[in-house]
Scaffold this active site. Structure first.
Site, short mmCIF file in Angstrom:
data_model
loop_
_atom_site.label_atom_id
_atom_site.label_comp_id
_atom_site.label_asym_id
_atom_site.label_seq_id
_atom_site.Cartn_x
_atom_site.Cartn_y
_atom_site.Cartn_z
N HIS A 94 0.88 -1.26 -0.09
CA HIS A 94 -0.01 0.00 0.13
C HIS A 94 0.89 1.33 0.02
CE1 HIS A 94 -2.31 3.23 2.06
NE2 HIS A 94 -3.25 2.81 1.53
N ARG A 130 -8.08 0.79 -9.18
CA ARG A 130 -8.15 0.13 -7.91
C ARG A 130 -9.33 0.07 -7.05
NH1 ARG A 130 -2.41 0.85 -8.30
NH2 ARG A 130 -1.42 -1.14 -8.56
N ARG A 174 -11.04 -2.03 -11.66
CA ARG A 174 -11.19 -3.50 -11.24
C ARG A 174 -12.35 -3.46 -10.00
NH1 ARG A 174 -5.88 -5.60 -9.13
NH2 ARG A 174 -6.34 -4.22 -7.39
N GLU A 233 -3.54 -13.49 -13.49
CA GLU A 233 -2.91 -13.45 -12.39
C GLU A 233 -2.51 -14.68 -11.74
OE1 GLU A 233 -4.39 -9.46 -10.01
OE2 GLU A 233 -6.00 -10.65 -10.62
#
Length: 456
Positions: free
Chosen positions: A81, A182, A229, A325
């Protein structure tokens, strides 16, 4: 540590002496006083120009991160993060230092280099040095980058966005769109789990909250596409929020209840996210596209597609796609393509994590996180080849999409676009342009070699 003890340390430590080091995750040099943050409640202590030193950052800390001159964390890697958000904010940062919170002390004046990953004793503060720091602030320079003279490329160069407030800075790079927005950072910034938010404010308020944040990005980039996403937050991050006491405890959340696997088990919640997309489409934002994270196979993608249909998203007029992924999704790429997707995104942060068995948030194995491992390169090339055969767009959204060597490799393999960090867009665009010119030159030379000389 008391102020007297800090002064005593400063007396024996020479300016430039290294104090701690880690992984440079956001370029730039920053000088300022240390502020140790041991708990999220202490984030309010951060003033303009302070250097945050903490174990790990969290979504609740973003306002403080915006005020800071620099960020240093004990834990985390290049995809943590702290690394992702600091790059978008243009704040120099170092992650995975191991013991910064123990070695450094409040009010200690330090200089961090977000490129080299080093933290040193700062020069004594003077009025002239403060002015020089402000004039040479690389974060400030990057906040309004010049795109004059940027080369035009056939391979699109897009940008990753996590914080809607950084959307204009990202759009000013001249990127061809957003390869990855995101949603989890939007949801986590509410300080409540999605379930708690809905319980407190209702479903309509939840849909409006998400759609209005996405709208900031869609406005900044319109008509350039924005691929957003759906939620992909691990349970340990959600557990830190209000309502997080109901989150399951997992030994390794990165391999656990996240991404599409959670969405399919909680369809009513993900349908609220999809309603936010539908709301934007109805408002005329035809540049907003849906992307689903972490599918393993065609069945996962099919069930996600059915949820889109249930909320009324028109797949004929709005592109949608899936992240690739996991090793399973790479092996199943042909079947996934058959489900009607318009694009795939290579999420290299997770591809590397799963294929090399390296927890990307674990600093102890960060040196094993290798985007250029031969098996990783081969897997991505296979996905690109399969998608090109079926006219499906491909992009890369992980950290490695900002690496010049990776950009060159993927252009040579025929990728449709690359999505990089904000501060890497210009360099990636230049690398892409050179790679494309070389491909054209090599093709022209081959054509000449194939032409047999004529004799009069």
């Amino acid at each position: 540590m008391t102020a007297n003890e800090t002064e005593a340390i400063d007396e024996v430590q020479e300016p430039g002496e290294e104090l701690v080091s880690g992984y440079g995750s956001s370029p730039g040099v920053a000088t300022g006083p240390v502020r140790i943050v041991e708990d999220i409640d202490e984030a309010d202590r951060i003033d303009e120009g302070d250097v945050i030193v903490t174990e790990m950052t969290a979504p609740d800390m973003v306002p403080a991160m915006k005020r800071s001159a620099g960020i240093i964390t004990d834990e985390g890697g290049m995809t943590s993060h702290a690394a992702i958000v600091s790059r978008e904010l243009g704040v120099p940062a170092i992650v995975g230092c191991g013991e910064a919170t123990a070695v450094l002390s409040d009010d200690q004046r330090i200089t961090l280099d977000g490129q080299k990953g080093t933290v040193v004793v700062a020069e004594p503060e003077t009025e002239s040095s403060t002015a020089a720091d402000a004039e040479a602030d690389p974060a400030g320079e990057r906040a309004d980058p010049s795109t004059g003279g940027a080369p035009t490329t056939a391979t699109e160069v897009k940008v990753n966005v996590s914080i809607p407030d950084a959307a204009q800075r990202a759009a000013d790079t001249g990127a061809d769109g957003v390869g990855l927005l995101r949603l989890e950072h939007i949801l986590l910034s509410t300080s409540k789990t999605p379930e708690k938010y809905v319980a407190d404010h209702g479903e309509d308020a939840f849909v409006e909250e998400i759609s209005e944040e996405i709208r900031k990005v869609a406005d900044a980039f319109y008509p350039r596409p924005v691929r957003a996403r759906t939620l992909d937050a691990p349970t340990d991050e959600l557990a830190e929020l209000e309502g997080g006491e109901n989150e399951p405890h997992e030994h390794n959340p990165m391999l656990g209840y996240r991404g599409i696997r959670r969405s399919l088990k909680e369809p009513e919640m993900v349908k609220l996210e999809l309603r936010a997309f539908k709301r934007l489409h109805d408002m005329g934002y035809d540049n907003v596209e849906v992307m689903f994270p972490l599918p393993n196979d065609a069945e996962d993608v099919r069930r996600a597609r059915e949820l889109m249909d249930e909320v009324g998203i028109d797949r004929e007029t709005h592109d949608w796609g899936a992240m690739i992924e996991t090793p399973a999704s790479i092996r199943a790429i042909d079947e996934i393509i058959d489900e009607g997707i318009d694009f795939v995104a290579l999420g290299t942060n997770d591809i590397v994590q799963f294929m090399l068995a390296v927890d990307r948030n674990n600093a102890m194995v960060a040196d094993r996180f290798d985007d250029f491992h031969p098996t990783i390169l081969e897997a991505m090339a296979e996905v690109i080849e399969a998608c090109n055969e079926h006219d499906v767009d491909t992009t890369i959204t992980g950290q490695s999409g900002s690496h010049p060597d990776m950009a060159k490799f993927l252009v040579e393999k025929g990728i449709s676009s690359l999505s990089s960090n904000i501060d890497a867009v210009d360099e990636v665009r230049r690398v892409v342009a050179r790679a494309e010119r070389k491909l054209l030159l090599d093709a022209a030379r081959e054509d000449l070699d194939d032409v047999e000389p004529r004799l009069d």
